[in-house]
Design an enzyme around this catalytic site. Sequence first.
Site, mmCIF file in Angstrom:
data_model
loop_
_atom_site.group_PDB
_atom_site.id
_atom_site.type_symbol
_atom_site.label_atom_id
_atom_site.label_comp_id
_atom_site.label_asym_id
_atom_site.label_seq_id
_atom_site.Cartn_x
_atom_site.Cartn_y
_atom_site.Cartn_z
ATOM 1 N N HIS A 131 1.769 -5.591 8.290
ATOM 2 C CA HIS A 131 1.082 -4.392 7.816
ATOM 3 C C HIS A 131 0.508 -4.618 6.411
ATOM 4 O O HIS A 131 0.727 -3.805 5.496
ATOM 5 C CB HIS A 131 2.022 -3.181 7.813
ATOM 6 N N ARG A 170 -3.326 1.795 13.285
ATOM 7 C CA ARG A 170 -1.989 2.369 13.175
ATOM 8 C C ARG A 170 -1.165 1.914 14.370
ATOM 9 O O ARG A 170 -1.686 1.715 15.476
ATOM 10 C CB ARG A 170 -2.044 3.901 13.149
#
Length: 320
Positions: free
Chosen positions: A283, A236
Amino acid sequence: MTRGALALLIHGGTDNWSPERWKARFDQVCHDRRVLQLPQASFNPADVHYAAVWKPVPGELAAFPNLKVIFNLGAGVDALMADKTLPSVPLVRVAVDDLTNRMMEYVVLHVLMHHRQEPYLRESQRNGRWAPKYQWPASAICVGIMGIGTLGARAAHVLQQIGFRVVGWSRSRKQVEGIECFAGGEQFDAFLRRTDILVCLLPLTADTRGILNRDVFGKLNRASPLGAPVLINAGRGGLQNEADILASLDGTLGGVSLDVFSREPVPADSPFWTHPKVVLTPHNAADTDPGAISRYVAEQIARFEAGGALENVVDRARGY
């Protein structure tokens, strides 16, 4: 008896997170259950018993008075946990082979990329320079994986099969066959000292926020054949101190691969776009096929309605 409806709340922006694409998959597997693509659908909020979500707007889920289960369509649940109005019902995270294998592919690809000196070789190609360097074997490199759960364990075993030495670390004690596992703050430094390539797959919690910082980078193996240790973060964005990463590329770190960022998309003026020691990906390390996840959610709902237990329920106290 009318089955409770399933609401889809998907805010993504990329092709893989097209709400229409996800609704088509859920329609195929939910059969006679109504699937609502919000906010377009017209419906009675009381009819919604299940929600499948990706980055919902805070407060959206509180509108369903009869909600029974929330299914998060991605691996990380930190954005959901930040919603103070989140209904007090089971929150289920995704754990499907497709996601696990895609993350494994990403980790192995980027470990090999740094191990085989690909950034240097591609720079040499652009400059028309034939200048190979000595290449060490995989057995000379120790990969340390922070977050040795399902995703980390799968990557660890494949890296080990290739020939890398692999160690793992997690906040709580884990046992992974064939992998030396460290745990907790008291063993963190020992784990870091062993590590040449640091792979981070941790969940984002209050305890892990900002854990990838200059102090940690300075404790990695300074005698690495790579010349300087490498960071790969596919966990993350909130795990990393981005100013510290950029500052550490002066030699504390020899290179980084980053799939996640504190702000996404990464701003156009960010140094991450052009820094020669940075490999940036948008991502997409574990973008999972909607078909695999929709089947997983439908199977969980069917088991739950038959009186069975839900799998992979998030412990809200721990945050994952």
